[in-house]
Every structure is written in structure tokens, then in C-alpha cells.
Design a protein around this motif. Structure first.
Motif, PDB file in Angstrom:
ATOM      1  N   TYR A  96       0.834  -1.204   0.000  1.00 53.96           N
ATOM      2  CA  TYR A  96       0.000   0.000   0.000  1.00 53.96           C
ATOM      3  C   TYR A  96       0.870   1.256   0.000  1.00 53.96           C
ATOM      4  O   TYR A  96       0.606   2.217  -0.729  1.00 53.96           O
ATOM      5  N   GLN A  99       2.439   1.899  -3.381  1.00 62.35           N
ATOM      6  CA  GLN A  99       1.481   2.313  -4.408  1.00 62.35           C
ATOM      7  C   GLN A  99       0.899   3.702  -4.162  1.00 62.35           C
ATOM      8  O   GLN A  99       0.651   4.459  -5.105  1.00 62.35           O
ATOM      9  N   HIS A 100       0.698   4.055  -2.894  1.00 65.40           N
ATOM     10  CA  HIS A 100      -0.028   5.282  -2.557  1.00 65.40           C
ATOM     11  C   HIS A 100       0.833   6.331  -1.855  1.00 65.40           C
ATOM     12  O   HIS A 100       0.354   7.460  -1.637  1.00 65.40           O
ATOM     13  N   GLU A 101       2.041   5.970  -1.476  1.00 70.13           N
ATOM     14  CA  GLU A 101       2.942   6.871  -0.747  1.00 70.13           C
ATOM     15  C   GLU A 101       2.296   7.421   0.518  1.00 70.13           C
ATOM     16  O   GLU A 101       2.480   8.579   0.898  1.00 70.13           O
ATOM     17  N   LYS A 102       1.527   6.591   1.178  1.00 69.38           N
ATOM     18  CA  LYS A 102       0.938   6.942   2.467  1.00 69.38           C
ATOM     19  C   LYS A 102       0.589   5.662   3.209  1.00 69.38           C
ATOM     20  O   LYS A 102       0.551   4.571   2.620  1.00 69.38           O
ATOM     21  N   PRO A 104      -1.981   3.206   5.352  1.00 69.94           N
ATOM     22  CA  PRO A 104      -3.425   2.950   5.402  1.00 69.94           C
ATOM     23  C   PRO A 104      -4.072   3.664   6.587  1.00 69.94           C
ATOM     24  O   PRO A 104      -3.425   3.892   7.619  1.00 69.94           O
ATOM     25  N   LYS A 123       3.327  10.505   2.683  1.00 66.86           N
ATOM     26  CA  LYS A 123       2.692  11.811   2.504  1.00 66.86           C
ATOM     27  C   LYS A 123       1.483  12.026   3.403  1.00 66.86           C
ATOM     28  O   LYS A 123       0.686  12.945   3.156  1.00 66.86           O
ATOM     29  N   ASN A 124       1.335  11.209   4.425  1.00 65.83           N
ATOM     30  CA  ASN A 124       0.238  11.431   5.379  1.00 65.83           C
ATOM     31  C   ASN A 124       0.355  12.804   6.026  1.00 65.83           C
ATOM     32  O   ASN A 124       1.456  13.268   6.334  1.00 65.83           O
TER      33      ASN A 124
END
Length: 218
Positions: A96, A99-102, A104, A123-124
């Protein structure tokens, strides 16, 4: 027609809003408290055993908010053998993140080793704290830089047991040792000694590699 976008001069300020120095005991207690309150944080540990131990005394529903990330093969193999559910959580979170740079939404504690000190962006905007056990300046900078938004508080654990970075020993020791020649020679000696113990059957060579004076030096 191609357009070149040069962002080399673009600087993202990820300086923590505050930096605090705490003990290992204080760090553990604070992380457990944040987990209980569902406050998201990242922690870079020196040792996998400490990562595994953090949630042991917490309720199962609280432990569910922990995601780990490390590359120690024997521990991962044992987790797979034991069908440890934390292994799937580890794999899912790493996928995760890539793929999303953050992280879950249901991960409140991301516990990692130096495995993730480079090569990832997080990047959260909801991460309240970061804990770092490393003491080498290069490691602290790299770890703090994984978070692409300034964290409220960066905690440096002052009494954590040091950990040698076997993935890049030359870089690590160069930071800690002003004498580059000494570092390179020590690495060369160590490498040949290891090779001799594992591969060499020539008794003369075995005797030679254990005598540091026999090595050519820079």
C-alpha cells in the motif's frame, strides 16, 4: 514537442516542528499511549526484537493498529512458518505504501528498521510524531526525511542500543570516523577475513588473512 520540467531547485521543507530527546523507557510508554488513543506515529527501531515486543502487553484491538516493516530473513521465515498474522499486515502495508505513498487509515503505528530510511515517501498529513533510535546524523536526517509533511514532534531516543548498518557499513563508518583511510582498510580486512573463514581451504592463506600487517593498505 517535449517540455522539460526542472524541479531540482524545488525544496520541500520537512523540518519537524519540535525535536525532543527521550529515553527508551519514555519512548515505549509514549508509543503505547499513542496507540491506545489512535494517534498515528512512525518509529524507526534499531532492533527487530523491540518492534515485535511493543504491542505484546496491549489489547488485541490496539495491536491491530500496528504495522511493521523489516527485512530480517530469519524472523520473516519464522513468522511465515507460524502463520503469524502480523506478516500479512507487514506485506499489505508495504504494498500500500509503495502504491499510494501513504499509510493505510487503519495503521496508527508504523514500526520500521533502517530498511525504510531511504527510497520511500510518506505523505500522510495526520502523523503526530516520529521516533528515531539511530544516533548517526546521516541516519537521523534520512529517516526524518521520509515524511513529506513536517511532523509535530521528532523524538530521538538517547539511550537506545546502537545498531551497525550492515547494508552499507562503509558509509556508516565514514560518518562516524574522520579517518577515511582507516575505515577503508578496516572494511577490506573484514571482508577478506569473512571470505577466508567461509571459502578458503588453503592453510597458508588462512594464516595470512588473520595477520593485518600482511594486507596492502591505502
Amino acid at each position: 514537442k517535449a517540455h522539460l520540467i526542472d524541479r531540482m531547485e524545488t525544496c520541500i521543507n520537512v523540518t519537524p516542528k519540535s525535536v525532543r530527546f527521550i529515553t527508551k523507557e519514555e519512548s515505549t510508554a509514549l508509543q503505547q499511549q499513542m496507540l491506545m488513543q489512535h494517534e498515528k506515529f512512525i518509529a524507526f527501531y534499531n532492533h527487530v526484537s523491540d518492534i515485535l515486543a511493543l504491542g505484546e502487553k496491549l489489547p488485541a484491538e490496539v495491536r491491530a493498529g500496528i504495522a511493521m516493516s523489516f527485512s530480517k530473513a530469519n524472523v520473516l521465515d519464522q513468522m511465515k512458518k507460524d502463520q503469524d498474522p502480523r506478516l500479512q499486515r507487514l506485506l499489505d502495508t508495504q504494498t500500500y505504501l509503495a502504491q499510494h505513498e501513504k499509510l493505510p487509515d487503519d495503521v496508527y503505528a508504523f514500526l520500521s528498521t533502517s530498511k525504510n530510511k531511504e527510497g520511500i515517501n510518506i505523505k500522510n498529513k495526520d502523523i503526530h510524531a516520529m521516533f528515531i533510535e539511530a544516533h548517526a546524523e546521516l541516519d537521523v536526517i534520512q529517516m526524518a526525511g521520509r515524511l513529506r509533511e513536517p511532523v509535530d514532534t521528532l523524538y530521538v531516543v538517547v539511550d537506545s542500543q546502537d545498531h551497525f548498518d550492515y547494508e552499507n557499513p562503509l558509509e556508516y563508518e565514514t560518518v562516524r570516523d574522520d579517518h577515511l583511510r582507516t575505515v577503508i582498510n578496516n572494511q577490506y580486512f573484514q571482508k577478506l577475513t569473512i571470505n577466508a573463514k567461509s571459502k578458503c581451504k588453503d592453510s597458508k592463506f588462512k594464516r595470512c588473512v588473520h595477520k593485518k600487517s600482511k594486507y596492502p593498505i591505502i
